[in-house]
Design a protein around this motif. Structure first.
Motif, short mmCIF file in Angstrom:
data_model
loop_
_atom_site.label_atom_id
_atom_site.label_comp_id
_atom_site.label_asym_id
_atom_site.label_seq_id
_atom_site.Cartn_x
_atom_site.Cartn_y
_atom_site.Cartn_z
N THR A 141 -13.89 26.97 -32.13
CA THR A 141 -13.41 26.03 -33.15
C THR A 141 -14.44 25.73 -34.22
O THR A 141 -14.08 25.55 -35.39
CB THR A 141 -12.99 24.70 -32.48
OG1 THR A 141 -12.08 24.97 -31.42
CG2 THR A 141 -12.32 23.77 -33.49
N HIS A 142 -15.71 25.67 -33.84
CA HIS A 142 -16.75 25.24 -34.77
C HIS A 142 -17.77 26.36 -34.97
O HIS A 142 -18.41 26.79 -34.00
CB HIS A 142 -17.42 23.97 -34.25
CG HIS A 142 -16.45 22.89 -33.91
ND1 HIS A 142 -15.78 22.16 -34.86
CD2 HIS A 142 -16.01 22.43 -32.70
CE1 HIS A 142 -14.98 21.29 -34.27
NE2 HIS A 142 -15.09 21.44 -32.96
N ARG A 150 -13.07 16.88 -33.27
CA ARG A 150 -12.73 18.16 -33.92
C ARG A 150 -12.63 17.99 -35.43
O ARG A 150 -13.08 18.85 -36.19
CB ARG A 150 -11.41 18.70 -33.36
CG ARG A 150 -10.99 20.00 -34.03
CD ARG A 150 -9.75 20.59 -33.41
NE ARG A 150 -9.36 21.81 -34.09
CZ ARG A 150 -8.36 22.59 -33.71
NH1 ARG A 150 -7.66 22.27 -32.65
NH2 ARG A 150 -8.07 23.67 -34.39
N LYS A 151 -12.04 16.91 -35.88
CA LYS A 151 -11.88 16.69 -37.32
C LYS A 151 -13.19 16.35 -38.00
O LYS A 151 -13.32 16.51 -39.22
CB LYS A 151 -10.88 15.56 -37.57
CG LYS A 151 -9.43 15.92 -37.32
CD LYS A 151 -8.52 14.78 -37.72
CE LYS A 151 -7.06 15.16 -37.57
NZ LYS A 151 -6.16 14.05 -37.98
N THR A 163 -12.08 19.68 -24.81
CA THR A 163 -12.18 20.25 -26.15
C THR A 163 -12.61 19.13 -27.08
O THR A 163 -12.58 17.95 -26.71
CB THR A 163 -10.83 20.81 -26.65
OG1 THR A 163 -9.93 19.71 -26.90
CG2 THR A 163 -10.21 21.76 -25.64
N THR A 164 -13.00 19.48 -28.30
CA THR A 164 -13.38 18.43 -29.25
C THR A 164 -12.15 17.66 -29.75
O THR A 164 -12.30 16.61 -30.37
CB THR A 164 -14.15 19.03 -30.44
OG1 THR A 164 -13.42 20.14 -30.98
CG2 THR A 164 -15.53 19.50 -30.01
N SER A 165 -10.95 18.17 -29.47
CA SER A 165 -9.73 17.42 -29.79
C SER A 165 -9.50 16.29 -28.80
O SER A 165 -8.78 15.34 -29.10
CB SER A 165 -8.52 18.35 -29.80
OG SER A 165 -8.60 19.29 -30.84
N GLU A 190 -7.96 19.83 -38.42
CA GLU A 190 -6.72 20.22 -37.75
C GLU A 190 -5.57 20.44 -38.72
O GLU A 190 -4.57 21.05 -38.37
CB GLU A 190 -6.33 19.15 -36.73
CG GLU A 190 -7.35 19.03 -35.62
CD GLU A 190 -7.04 17.88 -34.69
OE1 GLU A 190 -7.28 18.01 -33.49
OE2 GLU A 190 -6.57 16.84 -35.18
N GLY A 194 -13.52 22.33 -37.94
CA GLY A 194 -12.54 21.85 -36.97
C GLY A 194 -11.40 21.05 -37.52
O GLY A 194 -10.65 20.45 -36.76
N SER A 210 -10.59 12.31 -34.11
CA SER A 210 -11.05 13.24 -33.09
C SER A 210 -12.35 13.89 -33.54
O SER A 210 -12.58 14.08 -34.74
CB SER A 210 -9.99 14.31 -32.81
OG SER A 210 -9.88 15.21 -33.90
#
Length: 226
Positions: free
Chosen positions: A181-182, A67-68, A127-129, A75, A73, A65
């Protein structure tokens, strides 16, 4: 391999209502994915649909993802701490194995969002997820100048709309997700919007941008009121 998404029964709802809602939402997600696929948006392919039982089978995306892959970000922070020494290089630059820069990643995000909105699909939960980078080892297309591609996932709250307001709200939801998140994400999201505007075109972008500014103002007012 495929990924099976199963909507569990909600026992607090009347059985007939729950069955109807489940059927509608599974079918709706499948329709959104199909519309995106036909419009050239990078989303998982559909492998099977069983709306009656609340099951949607989609393509398994080999990768991580977004996010990671962006600062702040991760998780699974506890797991990262346990493996800190082992994965030090990857944590310093997790995009290294994908052979792209943060700027390129932001451009890929903006392009896919514009393609999705041009197809009049509103994601509803950006979302970035809910974005993945396909790992270079599983990416074989020669059409792009990048060794990977960005894939939008999780269309469970999506719907079809051509309204500028809905597209602006979609972008605002993602902007808030970036901010929460970031750290120091303003320059990153600015690059997302630049790529989005270039792809969606001069006919639609000015209107979407103006409406996004309006949505931001309304959001700030709500925050002040509490």
């Amino acid at each position: 391999p495929i990924l099976l998404k199963y909507r569990f029964k909600k026992h607090y709802r009347h059985e007939s209502l729950d069955t109807s809602l489940t059927r509608s939402r599974v079918a709706g997600e499948a329709r959104a994915l199909l519309r995106c696929l036909r419009s050239g948006v990078n989303v998982p392919g559909i492998r099977m649909v069983d709306a009656a039982d609340g099951v949607l089978g989609i393509e398994w995306i080999e990768g991580k993802s977004v996010r990671k892959l962006l600062p702040g970000g991760a998780e699974e922070e506890e797991e990262e701490l346990e493996n800190e020494q082992e994965n030090l290089d990857e944590e310093e630059d997790p995009l290294r194995e994908y052979d792209i820069s943060v700027d390129t990643l932001m451009s890929l995000i903006g392009i896919e969002l514009a393609k999705m909105h041009l197809a009049d699909v509103i994601h509803g939960d950006l979302t970035t997820s809910n974005m993945m980078l396909r790992h270079p080892t599983s990416f074989t297309s020669l059409e792009l100048n990048t060794p990977t591609e960005l894939v939008l996932i999780d269309f469970g709250l999506s719907y079809q709309s051509s309204l500028i307001e809905d597209k602006a709200v979609d972008l605002y939801v993602l902007e808030r997700a970036f901010a929460s998140t970031h750290p120091d994400s303003e320059p990153m999201f600015a690059k997302v919007l630049t790529a989005y505007g270039e792809r969606i075109g001069p006919k639609e972008w000015p209107a979407v941008k103006r409406r996004l500014d309006d949505v931001r103002l309304r959001g700030r007012k709500r925050s002040m009121v509490g």
